[in-house]
Design an enzyme around this catalytic site. Structure first.
Site, short mmCIF file in Angstrom:
data_model
loop_
_atom_site.label_atom_id
_atom_site.label_comp_id
_atom_site.label_asym_id
_atom_site.label_seq_id
_atom_site.Cartn_x
_atom_site.Cartn_y
_atom_site.Cartn_z
N THR A 186 35.94 34.35 23.99
CA THR A 186 35.79 33.49 25.16
C THR A 186 35.64 34.31 26.44
O THR A 186 34.75 34.06 27.25
CB THR A 186 37.03 32.58 25.30
OG1 THR A 186 37.18 31.84 24.09
CG2 THR A 186 36.89 31.62 26.47
N ILE B 18 40.45 27.33 36.50
CA ILE B 18 39.01 27.20 36.23
C ILE B 18 38.37 26.24 37.24
O ILE B 18 37.31 26.51 37.80
CB ILE B 18 38.77 26.76 34.77
CG1 ILE B 18 39.21 27.90 33.81
CG2 ILE B 18 37.29 26.41 34.52
CD1 ILE B 18 39.12 27.58 32.34
N HIS C 292 45.57 54.15 55.66
CA HIS C 292 45.00 53.31 56.72
C HIS C 292 43.55 53.72 56.97
O HIS C 292 43.25 54.91 57.02
CB HIS C 292 45.80 53.50 58.01
CG HIS C 292 45.22 52.72 59.16
ND1 HIS C 292 45.40 51.36 59.28
CD2 HIS C 292 44.46 53.11 60.21
CE1 HIS C 292 44.77 50.94 60.37
NE2 HIS C 292 44.18 51.98 60.96
N ARG D 111 43.14 24.11 28.12
CA ARG D 111 42.51 24.57 26.88
C ARG D 111 43.41 24.25 25.69
O ARG D 111 44.62 24.16 25.83
CB ARG D 111 42.22 26.07 26.96
CG ARG D 111 41.42 26.39 28.20
CD ARG D 111 40.49 27.52 28.17
NE ARG D 111 39.98 28.06 26.98
CZ ARG D 111 38.69 27.99 26.62
NH1 ARG D 111 37.82 27.33 27.37
NH2 ARG D 111 38.26 28.58 25.52
N ASP E 53 45.43 33.23 23.07
CA ASP E 53 45.40 31.81 23.44
C ASP E 53 45.94 30.90 22.33
O ASP E 53 46.41 29.80 22.62
CB ASP E 53 43.95 31.37 23.76
CG ASP E 53 43.51 31.81 25.16
OD1 ASP E 53 44.22 32.63 25.78
OD2 ASP E 53 42.46 31.33 25.61
#
Ligand code: FAD
Length: 473
Positions: free
Chosen positions: A41, A191, A452, A280, A319
């Site tokens: 994915t 998303i 900086h 999902r 996932d």
């Protein structure tokens, strides 16, 4: 045919292919079973293509705003097919890279759909996966250890099933051949807001409908409010505490109309397209879990702290075990699983220390606990905050919206969380994640010298702000 190996991995996405490389590094023979394309994915339908489109949108927006930098342009044209072509080239370059890594690490890739058939016939402590190859033939992969990394797919809202034309999930949205003039985005999570930001920059009229009281419901309230303010400034319509009623959805020649409800009030929304981005769902069906003792709960595979399922020789990562559903979490879990099955030392995995990034314009990033979560956990919280409007480089860049917020514990001085909104904060969050991993105090990070002019100066300043010692504001 039967292939035997030390480690088999079901799914060659970010979790799977990273686990495969780690296992090969540790001297294991490795087989990856992948039914689509290596990279999963993230590479083909997620992180990479969406960030490529976002980058094109950002360039386009910056060119349109270039007058403030003393650059006058004319005849600027957005050629969306070329935007898509660039996205495909970016994806393909990385896809080639993953294939090269498989070859380099001597990892065998079996192209086909795998299904766990249970403990193998050779030993009850090893796993077997039946693979239906692309040509219809079957192959069996027998391994001492198996890692399930089958990923996830877009959640579908009943009545708003993607038709690929008017109603889209993120999968179809990524493939758009031309931009719509207007879009309704259902769901203001990561998303949803990334698409809102991108499409607004491309000149699309965007309406976001979010059921919770804020965009990015898991994130800090102040950060979400700032994001909403900045999106609104760019013309995005945001409706919170609002839901769409799928029963009222009507798809016509011109697009779609749907009723949106907030309490007793309702309004009709119309647009050319509608994107559903409401989370999902883990891919755990039809992969043979019923042939094992693996437990799953609320649609995700249950694992212990070492990523082991109830079958000790089978691990699950990414996932398909729910949680954060982020690419870097999936790959970290893959490395953990391989380290564990190889007897390597595991470091504790604290999911709240996984950085969370949102690639809107400006970006959002966070790690650790939000102020609200820290208070709920009983901490006496002290906050350090610093705005980008007081950072020289942000002014030079013309990107001075946003701020960094440090959440610390008053008595211990520990950093509990850091939240940011502003330019390039998805790159700045790494320092905050490292600070938390190393248990650094805000004082220590504030004392570290930040060059900086850089955007990173804001981290030092926000850390010093915890003790009221920031210099530039
Ligand atoms: P996946 O990447 O989904 O891989 C699973 C693989 O398993 C797939 O290739 C699939 O084909 C294969 N497979 C499944 N079943 C079988 C089977 N039976 N046999 C063989 N193969 C099988 N995350 C981030 O960290 N940053 C981002 O910016 C980001 N942006 C995103 C944007 C979008 C639009 C989306 C949708 C997701 C985004 N994500 C992002 C989330 C990220 O893509 C996922 O968290 C990550 O891909 C999960 O990796 P995984 O290995 O668990 O699963």
């Amino acid at each position: 045919m039967t292939i035997s190996c030390d480690v088999a991995i079901l799914g060659g996405g970010t979790g799977g292919y990273v686990a495969a490389i780690r296992a090969a590094q540790l001297g294991k023979s490795v087989v990856v079973i992948e039914m689509d394309k290596l990279g999963g994915t993230c590479l083909h339908r997620g992180c990479i293509p969406s960030k490529s489109l976002l980058r094109s949108a950002e360039v386009y927006a910056e060119i349109n705003e270039s007058e403030s930098y003393g650059i006058e342009t004319s005849g600027v044209q957005l050629v969306f097919p070329k935007v898509q072509k660039r996205k495909e080239a970016v994806v393909e370059q990385l896809h080639q890279g993953v294939q090269y890594l498989m070859r380099k690490n001597k990892i065998q890739v079996v192209k086909g759909k795998g299904r766990v058939t249970g403990p193998s016939i050779f030993s009850p402590r090893s796993g077997a996966v039946a693979v239906e190859l692309e040509d219809g033939e079957m192959e069996t992969v027998v391994s001492s250890h198996l890692i399930i990394a089958t990923g996830s797919r877009p959640r579908v809202l009943p009545g708003l099933e993607p038709d690929g034309k008017v109603i889209l999930s993120s999968d179809e949205a990524l493939m758009l051949e031309e931009l719509p003039s207007s879009i309704i985005i259902v769901g203001g999570g990561v998303i949803g807001v990334e698409w809102a930001s991108m499409l607004a920059d491309f000149g699309v009229q965007v309406t976001v409908v979010e059921a919770a009281g804020q965009l990015l419901p898991q994130e800090d309230e102040e950060i979400a409010k700032e994001l909403q303010r900045l999106l609104k400034k760019r013309g995005v319509k945001v409706l919170t505490e609002t839901t769409v009623d799928a029963a009222t959805c009507q798809v016509t020649e011109d697009g779609i109309s749907i009723e949106a409800r907030k309490g007793e009030q309702s309004q009709s929304l119309t647009a050319e397209k509608l994107l559903v981005s409401v989370g999902r769902v883990a891919n755990i069906e039809n992969i043979g879990l019923e042939n094992t003792d693996i437990r799953f709960d609320k649609g995700i595979i249950a694992v212990n702290a070492s990523m082991q399922t109830a079958e000790p020789h089978i691990y699950a990562i990414g996932d398909c075990i729910g949680g954060l559903q982020l690419a870097h979490a999936a790959s970290h879990e893959g490395i953990m699983a391989v380290n564990h099955l190889s007897g390597e030392k595991l470091h504790p995995y604290h999911t709240h220390l996984v950085p969370r990034c949102v690639y809107t314009r400006p970006e959002v990033a966070s790690v650790g606990y939000t102020e609200k979560e820290a208070k709920e956990l009983g901490h006496d919280v002290v906050i350090g905050k610093f705005p980008f409007s007081a950072i020289g480089k942000a002014i030079v860049y013309g990107q001075k919206d946003g701020f960094v917020k440090v959440v610390a514990d008053r008595s211990s001085g520990d950093i509990l969380g850091v939240q940011m909104i502003g330019p390039h904060v998805t790159d700045l969050i790494g320092e905050a994640a490292l600070a938390q991993l190393l248990d650094a105090t805000p004082w220590e990070i504030g004392e570290a010298i930040h060059a900086h002019p850089t955007l990173s100066e804001i981290i030092g300043e926000a850390m010093l702000a915890v003790d009221g010692r920031s210099i530039g504001f």
